[in-house]
Motif scaffolding. Structure first.
Motif, PDB file in Angstrom:
ATOM      1  N   TYR A 110      45.200  78.324  42.422  1.00 20.94           N
ATOM      2  CA  TYR A 110      46.301  77.376  42.581  1.00 20.94           C
ATOM      3  C   TYR A 110      46.013  76.093  41.816  1.00 20.94           C
ATOM      4  N   ILE A 111      46.940  75.727  40.932  1.00 18.02           N
ATOM      5  CA  ILE A 111      46.880  74.445  40.242  1.00 18.02           C
ATOM      6  C   ILE A 111      48.022  73.605  40.802  1.00 18.02           C
ATOM      7  N   PRO A 112      47.713  72.624  41.655  1.00 15.84           N
ATOM      8  CA  PRO A 112      48.782  71.911  42.369  1.00 15.84           C
ATOM      9  C   PRO A 112      49.513  70.899  41.503  1.00 15.84           C
ATOM     10  N   ILE A 133      57.987  76.398  47.346  1.00 15.44           N
ATOM     11  CA  ILE A 133      57.701  77.827  47.174  1.00 15.44           C
ATOM     12  C   ILE A 133      56.207  78.031  46.962  1.00 15.44           C
ATOM     13  N   MET A 134      55.608  77.243  46.076  1.00 18.75           N
ATOM     14  CA  MET A 134      54.181  77.392  45.782  1.00 18.75           C
ATOM     15  C   MET A 134      53.324  77.104  46.997  1.00 18.75           C
ATOM     16  N   LYS A 135      53.686  76.074  47.752  1.00 17.01           N
ATOM     17  CA  LYS A 135      52.922  75.739  48.953  1.00 17.01           C
ATOM     18  C   LYS A 135      53.012  76.854  49.996  1.00 17.01           C
ATOM     19  N   ILE A 193      50.845  78.013  39.326  1.00 20.84           N
ATOM     20  CA  ILE A 193      50.781  76.740  38.602  1.00 20.84           C
ATOM     21  C   ILE A 193      52.024  75.923  38.921  1.00 20.84           C
ATOM     22  N   ASP A 194      51.803  74.732  39.489  1.00 22.01           N
ATOM     23  CA  ASP A 194      52.906  73.882  39.925  1.00 22.01           C
ATOM     24  C   ASP A 194      53.038  72.688  38.978  1.00 22.01           C
ATOM     25  N   GLY A 240      49.818  79.057  51.307  1.00 18.97           N
ATOM     26  CA  GLY A 240      49.438  78.848  52.698  1.00 18.97           C
ATOM     27  C   GLY A 240      49.286  77.399  53.087  1.00 18.97           C
ATOM     28  N   ILE A 241      49.840  76.490  52.287  1.00 16.64           N
ATOM     29  CA  ILE A 241      49.775  75.059  52.588  1.00 16.64           C
ATOM     30  C   ILE A 241      50.964  74.641  53.455  1.00 16.64           C
ATOM     31  N   HIS A 242      52.068  75.370  53.322  1.00 18.45           N
ATOM     32  CA  HIS A 242      53.253  75.132  54.147  1.00 18.45           C
ATOM     33  C   HIS A 242      53.707  76.473  54.707  1.00 18.45           C
ATOM     34  N   ASN A 243      54.102  76.477  55.976  1.00 18.99           N
ATOM     35  CA  ASN A 243      54.485  77.728  56.628  1.00 18.99           C
ATOM     36  C   ASN A 243      55.990  77.954  56.536  1.00 18.99           C
TER      37      ASN A 243
END
Length: 234
Positions: A80-82, A43-45, A158-159, A49-52
């Motif tokens: 974004y905190i990955p 969801i976070m990605k 925040i992930d 915009g890291i995953h479509n």
């Protein structure tokens, strides 16, 4: 501030998110809790915009950002905190922070935000010229949080802030996020430590195998028997 509607996502042929709809109002602290592998990080990605996603809309401040690149979303005020911190290991602390500000053109703003990060985490100032790979997990988490703050985000994603940290550092990190929220920042936290997440947030969603199965105020979710049994250890 953020409205996600009917979002699906795949990794190859595997469907990892199905019909995800969440909403975050300006100034809220919202959490998504769920077991490891439920799809929280995906969801976070997708939001960053890291995953479509394969389907659905992502509306941020009235604009559909689903087609934007990650750096464009950062320019729009999304920090974004990955998961796993993802610091640049061969760079110094200060170089990591300056990379976090790469979308900021105002040098005065960059300097102000750098000093603010050092004020929040004096240890980072002490180690500003130290390579980040030589730092402890807790120090790297401080750096990951500070790097996200360098753009003065309006929405902070925040992930798994608790991942790999001892309980004392988890509490410290959560308390800092609560402080940022009280200062006006909108926060979305996805977190395996449901107890800490629900104690800190206003509202929560429960994610199970890629689907939202429950939504309520955090206080009511803490009292929900199914949530207690599955996530709170009772």
């Amino acid at each position: 501030m953020l409205k996600v509607s009917n979002m699906d996502a795949y990794y190859g042929q595997s469907k990892v998110l199905e019909d995800i709809s969440i909403e975050i109002k300006d100034g809220e602290f919202v959490t998504i809790i769920g077991a490891n592998g439920a799809g929280k990080s995906t969801i976070m990605k997708c939001l960053m915009g890291i995953h479509n996603p394969s389907r659905g809309s992502i509306i941020y401040k009235g604009e559909d950002i689903a087609g934007m690149n990650a750096w464009e979303r950062a320019e729009h005020g999304i920090g974004y905190i990955p998961e796993g911190r993802r610091v640049f290991s061969k760079m110094t602390v200060e170089e990591n922070l300056l990379v976090g500000a790469y979308t900021v053109k105002d040098k005065i703003k960059i300097k102000r935000n750098l000093e603010r990060c050092y004020e929040i985490f004096p240890r980072l100032k002490e180690r500003r010229n130290q390579k980040s790979k030589t730092m402890s997990g807790g120090e790297q988490q401080m750096l990951a949080i500070s790097r996200a703050l360098m753009i003065e985000p309006e929405l902070l994603l925040i992930d798994e802030i608790s991942m790999g940290l001892m309980p004392l550092l988890v509490t410290h990190s959560i308390n800092l996020i609560k402080k940022l929220h009280k200062e006006g920042m909108t926060v979305l936290l996805v977190e395996q430590n449901a107890k800490k997440a629900l104690e800190a947030s206003d509202r929560g969603y429960v994610l199970e195998t890629g689907r939202i199965t429950m939504e309520d105020s955090s206080s009511l979710l803490k009292e929900n028997e199914a949530v207690i049994k599955a996530y709170l250890g009772a």
